[in-house]
Design a protein around this motif. Structure first.
Motif, PDB file in Angstrom:
ATOM      1  N   PRO A 150      64.625 -91.388  23.111  1.00  0.00           N
ATOM      2  CA  PRO A 150      65.482 -92.511  23.529  1.00  0.00           C
ATOM      3  C   PRO A 150      64.679 -93.807  23.370  1.00  0.00           C
ATOM      4  O   PRO A 150      63.598 -93.937  23.949  1.00  0.00           O
ATOM      5  CB  PRO A 150      65.769 -92.204  25.007  1.00  0.00           C
ATOM      6  CG  PRO A 150      65.429 -90.768  25.200  1.00  0.00           C
ATOM      7  CD  PRO A 150      64.349 -90.447  24.215  1.00  0.00           C
ATOM      8  N   LEU A 151      65.167 -94.739  22.561  1.00  0.00           N
ATOM      9  CA  LEU A 151      64.456 -95.993  22.291  1.00  0.00           C
ATOM     10  C   LEU A 151      65.252 -97.157  22.870  1.00  0.00           C
ATOM     11  O   LEU A 151      66.407 -97.369  22.508  1.00  0.00           O
ATOM     12  CB  LEU A 151      64.260 -96.189  20.783  1.00  0.00           C
ATOM     13  CG  LEU A 151      63.424 -95.118  20.060  1.00  0.00           C
ATOM     14  CD1 LEU A 151      63.384 -95.389  18.568  1.00  0.00           C
ATOM     15  CD2 LEU A 151      62.020 -95.058  20.634  1.00  0.00           C
ATOM     16  N   GLU A 152      64.613 -97.904  23.763  1.00  0.00           N
ATOM     17  CA  GLU A 152      65.247 -99.088  24.346  1.00  0.00           C
ATOM     18  C   GLU A 152      64.494-100.314  23.849  1.00  0.00           C
ATOM     19  O   GLU A 152      63.321-100.513  24.172  1.00  0.00           O
ATOM     20  CB  GLU A 152      65.207 -99.027  25.878  1.00  0.00           C
ATOM     21  CG  GLU A 152      65.908-100.194  26.555  1.00  0.00           C
ATOM     22  CD  GLU A 152      65.895-100.098  28.070  1.00  0.00           C
ATOM     23  OE1 GLU A 152      66.442-100.995  28.720  1.00  0.00           O
ATOM     24  OE2 GLU A 152      65.323 -99.111  28.605  1.00  0.00           O
ATOM     25  N   ASN A 153      65.162-101.127  23.038  1.00  0.00           N
ATOM     26  CA  ASN A 153      64.524-102.277  22.411  1.00  0.00           C
ATOM     27  C   ASN A 153      64.754-103.531  23.253  1.00  0.00           C
ATOM     28  O   ASN A 153      65.853-104.063  23.324  1.00  0.00           O
ATOM     29  CB  ASN A 153      65.090-102.482  20.999  1.00  0.00           C
ATOM     30  CG  ASN A 153      64.267-103.474  20.192  1.00  0.00           C
ATOM     31  OD1 ASN A 153      63.499-104.246  20.753  1.00  0.00           O
ATOM     32  ND2 ASN A 153      64.422-103.453  18.891  1.00  0.00           N
ATOM     33  N   PHE A 154      63.674-104.023  23.885  1.00  0.00           N
ATOM     34  CA  PHE A 154      63.786-105.205  24.729  1.00  0.00           C
ATOM     35  C   PHE A 154      63.824-106.498  23.897  1.00  0.00           C
ATOM     36  O   PHE A 154      64.221-107.541  24.397  1.00  0.00           O
ATOM     37  CB  PHE A 154      62.624-105.273  25.714  1.00  0.00           C
ATOM     38  CG  PHE A 154      62.612-104.149  26.707  1.00  0.00           C
ATOM     39  CD1 PHE A 154      63.558-104.077  27.711  1.00  0.00           C
ATOM     40  CD2 PHE A 154      61.657-103.142  26.628  1.00  0.00           C
ATOM     41  CE1 PHE A 154      63.559-103.037  28.626  1.00  0.00           C
ATOM     42  CE2 PHE A 154      61.646-102.097  27.542  1.00  0.00           C
ATOM     43  CZ  PHE A 154      62.600-102.051  28.540  1.00  0.00           C
ATOM     44  N   ALA A 155      63.401-106.418  22.636  1.00  0.00           N
ATOM     45  CA  ALA A 155      63.355-107.622  21.799  1.00  0.00           C
ATOM     46  C   ALA A 155      64.746-108.136  21.446  1.00  0.00           C
ATOM     47  O   ALA A 155      64.907-109.304  21.109  1.00  0.00           O
ATOM     48  CB  ALA A 155      62.563-107.345  20.522  1.00  0.00           C
ATOM     49  N   ASP A 156      65.758-107.267  21.498  1.00  0.00           N
ATOM     50  CA  ASP A 156      67.115-107.678  21.119  1.00  0.00           C
ATOM     51  C   ASP A 156      67.878-108.378  22.240  1.00  0.00           C
ATOM     52  O   ASP A 156      68.967-108.899  22.018  1.00  0.00           O
ATOM     53  CB  ASP A 156      67.928-106.455  20.665  1.00  0.00           C
ATOM     54  CG  ASP A 156      67.470-105.947  19.305  1.00  0.00           C
ATOM     55  OD1 ASP A 156      66.850-106.731  18.580  1.00  0.00           O
ATOM     56  OD2 ASP A 156      67.719-104.777  18.993  1.00  0.00           O
ATOM     57  N   ARG A 157      67.328-108.376  23.443  1.00  0.00           N
ATOM     58  CA  ARG A 157      68.039-109.027  24.543  1.00  0.00           C
ATOM     59  C   ARG A 157      67.812-110.533  24.504  1.00  0.00           C
ATOM     60  O   ARG A 157      66.811-111.022  23.970  1.00  0.00           O
ATOM     61  CB  ARG A 157      67.559-108.465  25.886  1.00  0.00           C
ATOM     62  CG  ARG A 157      66.085-108.705  26.160  1.00  0.00           C
ATOM     63  CD  ARG A 157      65.626-107.968  27.395  1.00  0.00           C
ATOM     64  NE  ARG A 157      64.180-108.092  27.558  1.00  0.00           N
ATOM     65  CZ  ARG A 157      63.487-107.488  28.515  1.00  0.00           C
ATOM     66  NH1 ARG A 157      64.107-106.715  29.381  1.00  0.00           N
ATOM     67  NH2 ARG A 157      62.184-107.640  28.597  1.00  0.00           N
ATOM     68  N   ASP A 158      68.749-111.298  25.083  1.00  0.00           N
ATOM     69  CA  ASP A 158      68.612-112.754  25.123  1.00  0.00           C
ATOM     70  C   ASP A 158      68.240-113.258  26.512  1.00  0.00           C
ATOM     71  O   ASP A 158      68.050-114.452  26.705  1.00  0.00           O
ATOM     72  CB  ASP A 158      69.907-113.425  24.650  1.00  0.00           C
ATOM     73  CG  ASP A 158      71.107-113.007  25.499  1.00  0.00           C
ATOM     74  OD1 ASP A 158      70.958-112.092  26.331  1.00  0.00           O
ATOM     75  OD2 ASP A 158      72.184-113.603  25.316  1.00  0.00           O
ATOM     76  N   LYS A 159      68.135-112.348  27.477  1.00  0.00           N
ATOM     77  CA  LYS A 159      67.720-112.695  28.834  1.00  0.00           C
ATOM     78  C   LYS A 159      67.223-111.437  29.520  1.00  0.00           C
ATOM     79  O   LYS A 159      67.461-110.322  29.041  1.00  0.00           O
ATOM     80  CB  LYS A 159      68.872-113.329  29.611  1.00  0.00           C
ATOM     81  CG  LYS A 159      70.166-112.537  29.568  1.00  0.00           C
ATOM     82  CD  LYS A 159      71.343-113.369  30.057  1.00  0.00           C
ATOM     83  CE  LYS A 159      72.656-112.625  29.829  1.00  0.00           C
ATOM     84  NZ  LYS A 159      73.827-113.439  30.158  1.00  0.00           N
TER      85      LYS A 159
END
Length: 262
Positions: A150-159
């Motif tokens: 399971p990969l959760e990419n924090f770089a794609d969030r805007d906040k």
């Protein structure tokens, strides 16, 4: 026989040329779609196809000059099974690399959660992915294993979510509780680095040792270090609000000790 040999060489050469043409075509297509990082996969893929073409060409040539290709294929089949078993992990990692490059769940430089760990992706190779952990160590994870996580990419969030849980002592009065909730929501609404909504503080229930308040807001940054600075500021201000209301945060260990003592 010589004519057949020449024809076989020409066909093999044309097929190899077609592979190069398609390789260039796909490289340009990936470049236009913003997936330049996936171009690295084209070289081993093209090489594998060329090897297969050359092997088939050699088998056709051997058949033309009188060798029993069926006997040769039987021998190659047994050897091929052994090679396939030995190369199983390598093939799995190569497929994993293709998945990571084409689906791009993470990219080089992205901060992500992989499984139950956190880190920054430094390199996606053909065999493994290198990740810089929060402890500043480097972990190499085989691509086949990494792509299945399971990969959760924090770089794609805007906040980034700000979501502390407050535990207040049971001595807190309804008036004090209401004032704390109102002042926290005012703090969130007036802060320049906090999103306009949801900005809520809610009394969510009665815990074992405390009255529980849930705070929810979003900090307008994608930089985690900057978020930590803003979160620290908000937490300090919330402590001031609690203190000004004459309320104390609960200490479960102390409350448990007092309960046993009484």
């Amino acid at each position: 026989m010589r004519a057949k040999t020449t024809l076989t060489i020409i066909i093999v050469w044309l097929l190899l040329l077609i592979v190069d043409i398609y390789k260039g075509h796909w490289a340009e297509k990936l470049r236009r779609s913003g997936k330049e990082h996936a171009i690295v996969l084209l070289r081993p893929a093209a090489t594998a196809v060329k090897i297969i073409i050359v092997i088939i060409g050699m088998l056709v040539w051997l058949d033309n000059i009188g060798y029993k290709v069926s006997t040769l294929l039987a021998g190659l089949g047994i050897g091929g099974i052994a090679i396939a078993l030995a190369a199983q992990k390598s093939l799995e990692n190569l497929i994993g690399a293709a998945t990571l490059y084409m689906a791009t769940p993470v990219r080089v430089g992205d901060f992500c959660r992989y499984g139950d760990k956190l880190g920054t992706v430094e390199e996606i190779g053909l065999r493994s992915t290198r990740i810089r952990t929060l402890e500043q160590t480097v972990v190499s994870v085989p691509n086949g294993e990494f792509a299945a996580m399971p990969l959760e990419n924090f770089a794609d969030r805007d906040k980034i979510r700000f979501n502390p849980k407050l535990h207040l002592r049971y001595e807190t009065t309804p008036q004090q509780l209401s004032k704390i909730i109102t002042d926290i929501e005012k703090l969130l609404n007036e802060h320049t680095r906090v999103a306009e909504e949801p900005n809520i503080a809610r009394f969510i229930g009665f815990g074992t040792y405390s009255l529980e308040i849930n705070v929810l807001a979003f900090v307008m940054t994608t930089d985690y270090l900057e978020y930590m600075e803003i979160a620290e500021e908000l937490n300090m201000r919330i402590l001031e609000i609690i203190d000004s209301a004459g309320v104390k945060l609960t200490n479960p260990a102390q409350d448990l000790f007092n309960t046993k003592s009484s």
